[in-house]
Design an enzyme around this catalytic site. Sequence first.
Site, short mmCIF file in Angstrom:
data_model
loop_
_atom_site.label_atom_id
_atom_site.label_comp_id
_atom_site.label_asym_id
_atom_site.label_seq_id
_atom_site.Cartn_x
_atom_site.Cartn_y
_atom_site.Cartn_z
N ASP A 178 1.06 -1.19 -0.01
CA ASP A 178 -0.06 -0.07 -0.04
C ASP A 178 0.87 1.38 0.03
O ASP A 178 1.67 1.58 1.01
CB ASP A 178 -0.96 -0.03 1.19
N HIS A 179 0.85 1.91 -0.99
CA HIS A 179 1.91 3.07 -1.19
C HIS A 179 1.58 4.29 -0.19
O HIS A 179 2.38 5.11 -0.19
CB HIS A 179 1.92 3.33 -2.75
#
Length: 434
Positions: free
Chosen positions: A406-407
Amino acid sequence: MSFIIELKIPDIGNVADVEVAEVLVQPGDVVEVEQTILVLETDKATMDLPSTAAGTIQEIKVKVGDQVSEGSVVATLSSAEDQATAPVEEEEKKEAQEQETKPAESVPEPPKEEPIKEVPAKIEPAPEVATSTAGKAHATPAVRLFARELGVDISKIQKGSGRKGRILKEDVKNFVKKVMSEGAVSGAGTGIPALPAVDFSKFGEIDEQPLNKIKRLTGKNLISVWLNLPMVTQHDEADITEMEAFRKTLNAEQKDKGVKITPLVFIIKALLAAMRDYPQFNTSLSADGEKLIYKKYFNIGIAVDTPNGLVVPVIKNADQKSIIELAKEMGELSEKARQGKLMPADMQGGCMTISSLGGIGGTAFTPIVNAPEVAILGVTRASMKPVWNGQEFIPRLMLPLDLTYDHRVIDGADGVRFVVTITRYLGDIRRLLL
Ligand code: CAO
């Protein structure tokens, strides 16, 4: 005083032998004037047959599939005189008198005090009704009205459960239920246009099977993750030549004890070590997205492929378990999963998930994060490759790894550092002791 009224097929434009497609009432039903009692169908259109009088249905004289023509009596209805509409009163009186002297064929003789009225129905063709293959909904005007009242675009209901795929009220209700319960799947509320419905039967034979519960729930969850998480996948390879040699020795020793040690348990160990090194991989974002919650426990989810779909049992406190214990627990959990015996608690509390397709094959893939976790490690099949050691190419067993994260939580640099760290641990498993 009540009257028995015969409901007949009126002039339907020189069309004979029209098929009865639906019978919407039964004896004892109280009907209103203009209420549809039958649906007729020709090759080109469907028509609603409304009742011309209010009253109680006495007898239905046709069934679905019967052929009717102008003048066919389809039902009898008992009606109080003042309830019945009498569009052609004089004519009705005349007809009633005729009935008294000449009882109608196939109509049971009514009680003497109940004069018979023959009221030809005003038939309402449904010109806009077309077959679903023409791209328009196949439904009666009454059903269209019902759909309109609920704000349903009837063209979105591709095929109904009625004869020849006709859309019934029940189909409209089911459509509404589906949209309400699976809003995320259709993209409802997200502003994302829903995918167009396709009638695949236009192109050849099909077989429609309902999705099982696991598939429906997984689908909803995947869409929600896909739409909510900005995900990046980082690929790398680990040299597991030495690890494999050790695994084979260990496996031979454990064979009699019924424990099978696959590369997966070493991958779990390497992942745990990397999570200790990079605590941001053992976190979840708070629901409002304002806080990062660091977990002090290490529970690893393992995606298991079962006949009913994908499930993710969780190995609790995996950091406190040995290779052999992990192998045993993995065997038990995957067996339980395949027999459909996992309890909700078995699948809760995961910190990070491994999706291993290595037993099947593949060279790389992009797994989807099992939110609210922040990363997932994908594994595909190890293969021998020529690796340059500075002087020559040597054959090494290389294991492909795919880390999706999850950036919002993990930066690209940390993403690659993390996966490189895993490859180091797998490349020299002595480091797991440090
Ligand atoms: N490279 C080469 N061989 C591998 C391997 C890899 N990465 N991973 C496993 N193998 C080998 C094993 O050693 C075993 O070999 P032997 O039969 O000769 O001993 C064989 O492949 C079968 O392994 P397995 O799949 O039964 O066992 P596992 O521990 O590797 O995996 C489990 C267990 C439950 C994860 C797996 O059976 C499974 O269900 N995988 C599918 C997961 C899935 O569907 N993921 C997709 C999710 S979508 O993101």
